[in-house]
Design a protein around this motif. Sequence first.
Motif, PDB file in Angstrom:
ATOM      1  N   ALA A 163       0.926   4.281  -2.715  1.00 56.84           N
ATOM      2  CA  ALA A 163       0.839   5.700  -2.332  1.00 56.84           C
ATOM      3  C   ALA A 163       2.028   6.483  -2.893  1.00 56.84           C
ATOM      4  O   ALA A 163       1.864   7.612  -3.390  1.00 56.84           O
ATOM      5  CB  ALA A 163       0.767   5.834  -0.815  1.00 56.84           C
ATOM      6  N   HIS A 191       0.834  -1.198   0.000  1.00 54.03           N
ATOM      7  CA  HIS A 191       0.000   0.000   0.000  1.00 54.03           C
ATOM      8  C   HIS A 191       0.870   1.249   0.000  1.00 54.03           C
ATOM      9  O   HIS A 191       0.557   2.231  -0.665  1.00 54.03           O
ATOM     10  CB  HIS A 191      -0.936   0.000   1.214  1.00 54.03           C
ATOM     11  CG  HIS A 191      -1.965  -1.089   1.137  1.00 54.03           C
ATOM     12  ND1 HIS A 191      -2.968  -1.240   2.051  1.00 54.03           N
ATOM     13  CD2 HIS A 191      -2.140  -2.083   0.248  1.00 54.03           C
ATOM     14  CE1 HIS A 191      -3.720  -2.273   1.731  1.00 54.03           C
ATOM     15  NE2 HIS A 191      -3.229  -2.804   0.638  1.00 54.03           N
ATOM     16  N   ALA A 192       1.975   1.198   0.757  1.00 49.01           N
ATOM     17  CA  ALA A 192       2.893   2.339   0.777  1.00 49.01           C
ATOM     18  C   ALA A 192       3.491   2.559  -0.604  1.00 49.01           C
ATOM     19  O   ALA A 192       3.670   3.710  -1.045  1.00 49.01           O
ATOM     20  CB  ALA A 192       3.999   2.102   1.810  1.00 49.01           C
ATOM     21  N   ARG A 204      -6.972   3.176   1.507  1.00 46.23           N
ATOM     22  CA  ARG A 204      -7.508   4.537   1.681  1.00 46.23           C
ATOM     23  C   ARG A 204      -6.792   5.263   2.831  1.00 46.23           C
ATOM     24  O   ARG A 204      -6.366   6.417   2.687  1.00 46.23           O
ATOM     25  CB  ARG A 204      -9.016   4.475   1.979  1.00 46.23           C
ATOM     26  CG  ARG A 204      -9.692   5.835   2.107  1.00 46.23           C
ATOM     27  CD  ARG A 204     -11.167   5.717   2.470  1.00 46.23           C
ATOM     28  NE  ARG A 204     -11.365   5.329   3.861  1.00 46.23           N
ATOM     29  CZ  ARG A 204     -11.386   6.178   4.901  1.00 46.23           C
ATOM     30  NH1 ARG A 204     -11.244   7.474   4.690  1.00 46.23           N
ATOM     31  NH2 ARG A 204     -11.559   5.733   6.127  1.00 46.23           N
ATOM     32  N   LEU A 205      -6.635   4.543   3.951  1.00 42.35           N
ATOM     33  CA  LEU A 205      -5.988   5.169   5.110  1.00 42.35           C
ATOM     34  C   LEU A 205      -4.538   5.521   4.786  1.00 42.35           C
ATOM     35  O   LEU A 205      -4.056   6.603   5.128  1.00 42.35           O
ATOM     36  CB  LEU A 205      -6.066   4.230   6.323  1.00 42.35           C
ATOM     37  CG  LEU A 205      -7.498   3.951   6.811  1.00 42.35           C
ATOM     38  CD1 LEU A 205      -7.504   2.897   7.910  1.00 42.35           C
ATOM     39  CD2 LEU A 205      -8.168   5.238   7.300  1.00 42.35           C
ATOM     40  N   GLU A 206      -3.844   4.611   4.108  1.00 44.18           N
ATOM     41  CA  GLU A 206      -2.442   4.861   3.748  1.00 44.18           C
ATOM     42  C   GLU A 206      -2.320   6.066   2.810  1.00 44.18           C
ATOM     43  O   GLU A 206      -1.456   6.932   2.997  1.00 44.18           O
ATOM     44  CB  GLU A 206      -1.858   3.606   3.075  1.00 44.18           C
ATOM     45  CG  GLU A 206      -0.442   3.753   2.573  1.00 44.18           C
ATOM     46  CD  GLU A 206       0.565   3.919   3.699  1.00 44.18           C
ATOM     47  OE1 GLU A 206       0.361   3.286   4.760  1.00 44.18           O
ATOM     48  OE2 GLU A 206       1.546   4.677   3.522  1.00 44.18           O
ATOM     49  N   SER A 262      -7.747  -0.196   3.938  1.00 39.95           N
ATOM     50  CA  SER A 262      -6.404   0.094   4.460  1.00 39.95           C
ATOM     51  C   SER A 262      -5.599   0.897   3.438  1.00 39.95           C
ATOM     52  O   SER A 262      -4.775   1.733   3.822  1.00 39.95           O
ATOM     53  CB  SER A 262      -5.679  -1.159   4.946  1.00 39.95           C
ATOM     54  OG  SER A 262      -5.449  -2.046   3.919  1.00 39.95           O
ATOM     55  N   ASN A 292      -4.433   8.531   2.440  1.00 40.06           N
ATOM     56  CA  ASN A 292      -4.760   9.769   3.168  1.00 40.06           C
ATOM     57  C   ASN A 292      -3.605  10.209   4.055  1.00 40.06           C
ATOM     58  O   ASN A 292      -3.327  11.405   4.173  1.00 40.06           O
ATOM     59  CB  ASN A 292      -6.020   9.578   4.009  1.00 40.06           C
ATOM     60  CG  ASN A 292      -7.288   9.779   3.182  1.00 40.06           C
ATOM     61  OD1 ASN A 292      -7.228  10.259   2.048  1.00 40.06           O
ATOM     62  ND2 ASN A 292      -8.425   9.408   3.746  1.00 40.06           N
ATOM     63  N   ARG A 293      -2.924   9.213   4.680  1.00 36.72           N
ATOM     64  CA  ARG A 293      -1.782   9.545   5.527  1.00 36.72           C
ATOM     65  C   ARG A 293      -0.679  10.223   4.732  1.00 36.72           C
ATOM     66  O   ARG A 293      -0.071  11.177   5.185  1.00 36.72           O
ATOM     67  CB  ARG A 293      -1.205   8.264   6.160  1.00 36.72           C
ATOM     68  CG  ARG A 293      -1.602   8.035   7.607  1.00 36.72           C
ATOM     69  CD  ARG A 293      -0.720   6.982   8.258  1.00 36.72           C
ATOM     70  NE  ARG A 293      -0.716   5.712   7.543  1.00 36.72           N
ATOM     71  CZ  ARG A 293      -1.608   4.742   7.729  1.00 36.72           C
ATOM     72  NH1 ARG A 293      -2.575   4.902   8.611  1.00 36.72           N
ATOM     73  NH2 ARG A 293      -1.514   3.610   7.048  1.00 36.72           N
ATOM     74  N   SER A 294      -0.406   9.741   3.543  1.00 37.22           N
ATOM     75  CA  SER A 294       0.771  10.236   2.836  1.00 37.22           C
ATOM     76  C   SER A 294       0.458  11.293   1.778  1.00 37.22           C
ATOM     77  O   SER A 294       1.325  12.069   1.429  1.00 37.22           O
ATOM     78  CB  SER A 294       1.555   9.077   2.220  1.00 37.22           C
ATOM     79  OG  SER A 294       0.707   8.267   1.440  1.00 37.22           O
ATOM     80  N   TYR A 340      -2.692  13.234   1.725  1.00 36.27           N
ATOM     81  CA  TYR A 340      -3.675  14.232   2.172  1.00 36.27           C
ATOM     82  C   TYR A 340      -4.775  14.462   1.145  1.00 36.27           C
ATOM     83  O   TYR A 340      -5.184  15.598   0.901  1.00 36.27           O
ATOM     84  CB  TYR A 340      -2.977  15.572   2.503  1.00 36.27           C
ATOM     85  CG  TYR A 340      -1.825  15.409   3.434  1.00 36.27           C
ATOM     86  CD1 TYR A 340      -2.041  15.088   4.778  1.00 36.27           C
ATOM     87  CD2 TYR A 340      -0.520  15.529   2.988  1.00 36.27           C
ATOM     88  CE1 TYR A 340      -0.990  14.913   5.649  1.00 36.27           C
ATOM     89  CE2 TYR A 340       0.541  15.351   3.853  1.00 36.27           C
ATOM     90  CZ  TYR A 340       0.310  15.041   5.178  1.00 36.27           C
ATOM     91  OH  TYR A 340       1.351  14.854   6.020  1.00 36.27           O
TER      92      TYR A 340
END
Length: 208
Positions: A11, A7-8, A92-94, A90, A96-98, A100
Motif C-alpha cells: 500500500a 500488505h502495508a 484490498r482492505l489494507e 486482505s 482501501n484503508r490507506s 481510499y
Amino acid sequence: MTDAPDHARIADRLASQGYAVAPDFLPVAMAARLADEARALRADGHMRRAGVGQAGGVGIHDELRSDSIHWLEQEHASPAQHAYLDALESLRLEVNRSLYLGLFDFEGHFAVYPPGAFYRKHLDRFRGDSRRTLTTVLYLNPDWQEAHGGKLRLYLDPDGAGPALDIPPQGGTLVTFLSGRFWHEVQPAGTERLSITGWFRTRGEGVL
Ligand code: OGA
Ligand code: MN
C-alpha cells in the motif's frame, strides 16, 4: 502466507509510486500448486484464447496478444485459489484503508503464454470498463530463469514512452499497479509462462 506488514508495504508503494512489486507474496510451493492447476485446466480444454476489449465488444487479435485464459470462479475455487483470493481480500482492505481507492470487488483469470506468446503494450482500463482500478499479476512458474525472457515491462511515464521497469515472472511474485495509469507489455518467453492476472474494481464509474 503473506502477513499484514507486507500488505502495508505494498500500500505504501502504491501511494508513493503507483505500483508495487512484492516477491514472495505467496510461498513458492503455493505458486507451484496454482501452476499445476493452470496446466490441468489447459490439458482439460478449459483455456480460451484471450480477447482484447474495444468499442463494440471483445475480439481475438493475434497481433496484440497470444495468451489463453480461464476465469477464476469463487464457488469453484480450489484450496490454493481460495488461499490466494483470501490474501488478495486482505490486501484490498489494507489498500482501501490507506489509499481510499474504494476497491469493491475482484475479477481474475489464469493466463498461459505458450513459448513465443506475448501481449503488446496496452493499458488495462479500456473504454467501457472504467471500473478496473488496480491490476494484480501473480506469477506461478517456480523457477523462472533470466534466459527464459517473458518479462513484464512496466512503463513508468504516463505517456507509455521513456523509462521502464522489467520484471521477471518469478513464481510467488505479485505485481500491482494502477490500471489506468501504467502502460505495460508482456515480452515473449522461451518457455511456458503462467500467471493469474486480475483487477480490483470500484463499484461504479472509476474514481481515478
Ligand atoms: C494482462 C497483463 C501482465 C503479465 O493480462 O493484462 O498485462 O505480466 N499481464 O502477465
Ligand atoms: Mn495488462
